[in-house]
Design a protein around this motif. Structure first.
Motif, PDB file in Angstrom:
ATOM      1  N   LEU A   1      30.357  91.720  90.053  1.00  0.00           N
ATOM      2  CA  LEU A   1      30.070  93.085  90.515  1.00  0.00           C
ATOM      3  C   LEU A   1      28.742  93.572  89.934  1.00  0.00           C
ATOM      4  O   LEU A   1      27.893  94.121  90.656  1.00  0.00           O
ATOM      5  CB  LEU A   1      31.225  94.005  90.099  1.00  0.00           C
ATOM      6  CG  LEU A   1      31.114  95.491  90.446  1.00  0.00           C
ATOM      7  CD1 LEU A   1      31.027  95.692  91.951  1.00  0.00           C
ATOM      8  CD2 LEU A   1      32.311  96.274  89.892  1.00  0.00           C
ATOM      9  N   GLU A   2      28.548  93.334  88.648  1.00  0.00           N
ATOM     10  CA  GLU A   2      27.286  93.752  88.005  1.00  0.00           C
ATOM     11  C   GLU A   2      26.088  93.041  88.618  1.00  0.00           C
ATOM     12  O   GLU A   2      25.053  93.659  88.892  1.00  0.00           O
ATOM     13  CB  GLU A   2      27.327  93.383  86.514  1.00  0.00           C
ATOM     14  CG  GLU A   2      28.117  94.333  85.654  1.00  0.00           C
ATOM     15  CD  GLU A   2      28.007  93.918  84.186  1.00  0.00           C
ATOM     16  OE1 GLU A   2      28.528  92.829  83.861  1.00  0.00           O
ATOM     17  OE2 GLU A   2      27.400  94.658  83.406  1.00  0.00           O
ATOM     18  N   VAL A   3      26.238  91.743  88.819  1.00  0.00           N
ATOM     19  CA  VAL A   3      25.129  90.951  89.372  1.00  0.00           C
ATOM     20  C   VAL A   3      24.798  91.427  90.788  1.00  0.00           C
ATOM     21  O   VAL A   3      23.619  91.578  91.145  1.00  0.00           O
ATOM     22  CB  VAL A   3      25.489  89.439  89.358  1.00  0.00           C
ATOM     23  CG1 VAL A   3      24.480  88.621  90.151  1.00  0.00           C
ATOM     24  CG2 VAL A   3      25.583  88.933  87.925  1.00  0.00           C
TER      25      VAL A   3
ATOM     26  N   LYS B   1      33.024  99.189  82.014  1.00  0.00           N
ATOM     27  CA  LYS B   1      33.083  97.847  81.423  1.00  0.00           C
ATOM     28  C   LYS B   1      33.260  97.950  79.900  1.00  0.00           C
ATOM     29  O   LYS B   1      34.092  97.256  79.313  1.00  0.00           O
ATOM     30  CB  LYS B   1      31.782  97.108  81.754  1.00  0.00           C
ATOM     31  CG  LYS B   1      31.667  95.742  81.120  1.00  0.00           C
ATOM     32  CD  LYS B   1      30.285  95.170  81.388  1.00  0.00           C
ATOM     33  CE  LYS B   1      29.917  94.077  80.419  1.00  0.00           C
ATOM     34  NZ  LYS B   1      28.527  93.641  80.604  1.00  0.00           N
ATOM     35  N   GLN B   2      32.463  98.822  79.264  1.00  0.00           N
ATOM     36  CA  GLN B   2      32.536  98.932  77.811  1.00  0.00           C
ATOM     37  C   GLN B   2      33.923  99.391  77.368  1.00  0.00           C
ATOM     38  O   GLN B   2      34.486  98.867  76.400  1.00  0.00           O
ATOM     39  CB  GLN B   2      31.441  99.892  77.328  1.00  0.00           C
ATOM     40  CG  GLN B   2      31.023  99.660  75.894  1.00  0.00           C
ATOM     41  CD  GLN B   2      30.802  98.182  75.539  1.00  0.00           C
ATOM     42  OE1 GLN B   2      29.980  97.520  76.162  1.00  0.00           O
ATOM     43  NE2 GLN B   2      31.562  97.636  74.594  1.00  0.00           N
ATOM     44  N   ASN B   3      34.485 100.348  78.102  1.00  0.00           N
ATOM     45  CA  ASN B   3      35.841 100.812  77.772  1.00  0.00           C
ATOM     46  C   ASN B   3      36.852  99.675  77.880  1.00  0.00           C
ATOM     47  O   ASN B   3      37.761  99.559  77.056  1.00  0.00           O
ATOM     48  CB  ASN B   3      36.259 101.956  78.700  1.00  0.00           C
ATOM     49  CG  ASN B   3      35.509 103.237  78.388  1.00  0.00           C
ATOM     50  OD1 ASN B   3      34.895 103.371  77.323  1.00  0.00           O
ATOM     51  ND2 ASN B   3      35.534 104.183  79.318  1.00  0.00           N
ATOM     52  N   LEU B   4      36.700  98.842  78.901  1.00  0.00           N
ATOM     53  CA  LEU B   4      37.619  97.704  79.075  1.00  0.00           C
ATOM     54  C   LEU B   4      37.475  96.723  77.913  1.00  0.00           C
ATOM     55  O   LEU B   4      38.476  96.232  77.374  1.00  0.00           O
ATOM     56  CB  LEU B   4      37.343  96.979  80.397  1.00  0.00           C
ATOM     57  CG  LEU B   4      37.839  97.643  81.677  1.00  0.00           C
ATOM     58  CD1 LEU B   4      37.373  96.856  82.907  1.00  0.00           C
ATOM     59  CD2 LEU B   4      39.366  97.764  81.695  1.00  0.00           C
ATOM     60  N   LEU B   5      36.227  96.440  77.537  1.00  0.00           N
ATOM     61  CA  LEU B   5      36.007  95.477  76.457  1.00  0.00           C
ATOM     62  C   LEU B   5      36.547  96.022  75.127  1.00  0.00           C
ATOM     63  O   LEU B   5      37.164  95.287  74.351  1.00  0.00           O
ATOM     64  CB  LEU B   5      34.518  95.129  76.341  1.00  0.00           C
ATOM     65  CG  LEU B   5      33.951  94.329  77.536  1.00  0.00           C
ATOM     66  CD1 LEU B   5      32.439  94.171  77.413  1.00  0.00           C
ATOM     67  CD2 LEU B   5      34.611  92.944  77.661  1.00  0.00           C
TER      68      LEU B   5
END
Ligand SMILES: NC(=O)c1ccc[n+]([C@@H]2O[C@H](COP(=O)([O-])OP(=O)(O)OC[C@H]3O[C@@H](n4cnc5c(N)ncnc54)[C@H](OP(=O)(O)O)[C@@H]3O)[C@@H](O)[C@H]2O)c1
Ligand SMILES: NC(=O)c1ccc[n+]([C@@H]2O[C@H](COP(=O)([O-])OP(=O)(O)OC[C@H]3O[C@@H](n4cnc5c(N)ncnc54)[C@H](OP(=O)(O)O)[C@@H]3O)[C@@H](O)[C@H]2O)c1
Lengths: 296, 296
Positions: free
Chosen positions: B270-272, A278-282
């Motif tokens: 997905l995270e939730v 997720k962090q890489n995507l953001l």
């Protein structure tokens, strides 16, 4: 090892199954076809099905004893003696434990072992391995043999054939080689890939493979992910994986977590990896949307 | 619709491909086999491969212009005129955009459209659909037709056959039915399941299916998940899914996220869901380990 080759000698066995749920039933069908003689005992009433399969069924009923302490209620239980006694007195070569992971300790502790009339090989098929090994080594007297196994398949994946499917086993305490070998032959003769491995090694690998697979399936199910009109092949695979895995009981899934000491770490790894992705995507999105950053 | 039936009339087309990477190359091979005549242009030098395939290749080179403002450096770019001009002057029936999602806007804005000698059908194959539709409607003059498509397969899943694989398309602005129909026939004749659908509907479904699949594959890759000696069938499926998905570029994956407005929400879902699955496991573990709670 000679025990794992499908050409090793074998003989038909008297096998007593404790826990006649989905997986116990599934295994019993192949055993019957191979000529082994089966008796079964379980918490629920499976007598009709057993009758249809030609299996003698002895139902046992737990008796729970509540010990009330100052702040806690402790629970202990044992099986009603009569039917379990008759099950144990059937002089089985093998007692096959097919109960849920979570109930194993209670079930094993409620068996009146003194009723056994002869040395017997205890085998478990639990999807975690260190836990049953510990429980069984604690409870079984030293004259009883112990084989811990995990057939890495179930009623869906093993429906049409067991050819090439993995069968893990740990010969924890074996003196009667002939009985142990004959039991392993059930799987070797069906073409399973026989893998001798320590229970610990199993649990390490299975937390990373089976527990992770079940967790992903549960997450997809939690998200209510379903087939769409524009599925890719890989997405279809995921939906199918979710569906077949969700056929397993929640007891099985939570057992994989609670009684495999490596599972918590793998769950953490999964969370960390998702956070990283997720962090890489953001970061990439910010790069793309910020015109002051050179792209491509 | 008549355009989607594999028995509709069709003729061979002159197709100019912009972006001759993995997917452009993959599509071109089938198009050549069907008798269409292909030219290509790309940022990188694919001239040798094009020569081998019998495709005329025109390389274009970006010229970046840096506009320095008080706090920011703005970047704009256009393609070198000579080769792109020759590509556009080849009088194609179809210009097929196979560039990465992230570069589409730059690429489209750098095309000297006034060089086109005739009305042309623009087609894109991007794995997101609202974004190219918006960009292309903004840039293309109204006399140019526009078909937005997403073949839901790639070099791996479509290696042996395209039979039954999904092909989504949105006829955004079509006047020349014959050219549009002939283009769609490329896929219909190969047995693709032709699905007419709005770009918005596509993005909603694809965020839940394709983006989710890619995310899970990236997470497994981040965890360095590999085959083990005791794989279950479902785990083998996951490892294979990771491997085939990781063959796609990171540009493609980040494009799925950045230019599909539904993707952020699905990542959140997905995270939730993972948090919920984890919490349920921890609750169950506490129940199991706390003897004051009645179990089973
Ligand atoms: N399913 C598979 O694909 C698979 C594959 C390999 C290994 N295994 C292992 O095989 C075992 C059985 O699995 P399963 O799929 O049948 O489902 P499960 O939910 O793990 O276990 C169901 C079995 O456990 C018994 N049980 C549950 N709670 C009990 C309790 N409190 N007291 C006594 N018995 C209890 C059930 O008895 P009743 O039916 O009498 O209620 C039933 O026989 C598990 O240890 C599992 O890890 C399963
Ligand atoms: N791969 C699949 O399975 C698949 C399936 C359906 C749809 N698609 C779509 O097809 C398109 C191409 O996909 P792909 O798999 O080939 O990989 P990709 O990484 O998405 O795109 C690679 C292509 O984009 C071009 N490109 C990248 N950055 C560029 C830039 N800054 N300026 C100009 N061109 C640039 C590359 O040109 P050079 O080669 O000249 O460097 C190459 O042609 C994508 O839009 C993708 O979403 C792919």
């Amino acid at each position: 090892m000679s025990t794992t080759s499908s050409s090793s000698p074998w003989r038909t066995l008297k096998i007593g199954i404790i826990g006649f749920g989905t997986f116990g039933q599934f295994l019993s069908k192949t055993m019957i076809k191979q000529g082994h003689s089966i008796t079964a005992t379980s918490r629920s009433d499976h007598s009709q099905l057993c009758h249809d399969l030609g299996i003698s069924f002895y139902r046992y009923i737990y008796i729970y004893i509540y010990i009330v302490c100052v702040f806690h209620v402790f629970i202990t239980c044992f099986a009603t003696p009569r039917d379990m006694d008759r099950f144990l007195e059937a002089e089985n070569d093998v007692i096959l434990l097919c109960t849920s992971i979570l109930s194993l300790s209670n079930v094993v502790n409620s068996i009146p072992l003194h009723r056994l009339k002869r040395p017997t090989l205890f085998v478990d098929v639990l999807s975690v391995k260190e836990h049953p090994k510990e429980v069984l080594l604690q409870v079984l007297p030293p004259e009883l043999d112990l084989l811990c196994t995990h057939p890495m398949f179930g009623p869906q994946s093993g429906r049409d054939s067991w050819e090439g499917l993995n069968f893990m086993y740990d010969r924890v305490r074996i003196r009667d080689e002939a009985v142990c070998s004959s039991f392993l032959q059930i799987f070797a003769r069906k073409g399973c890939k026989m893998l001798e491995m320590s229970c610990e090694e199993h649990d390490k690998l299975a937390a990373r493979s089976q527990f992770l697979t079940h967790t992903i399936a549960r997450v997809l199910s939690e998200m209510k992910v379903e087939s769409t009109p524009i599925d890719t092949k890989n997405f279809q695979t995921l939906v199918q994986l979710k569906e077949t895995t969700m056929n397993n009981s929640y007891d099985l899934f939570s057992g994989l977590f609670i009684h495999n000491k490596y599972a918590q770490e793998e769950l953490k790894n999964l969370e960390v990896a998702l956070e990283k992705v997720k962090q890489n995507l953001l970061d990439r999105m910010n790069e793309e949307l910020d015109p002051s950053v050179s792209k491509h």
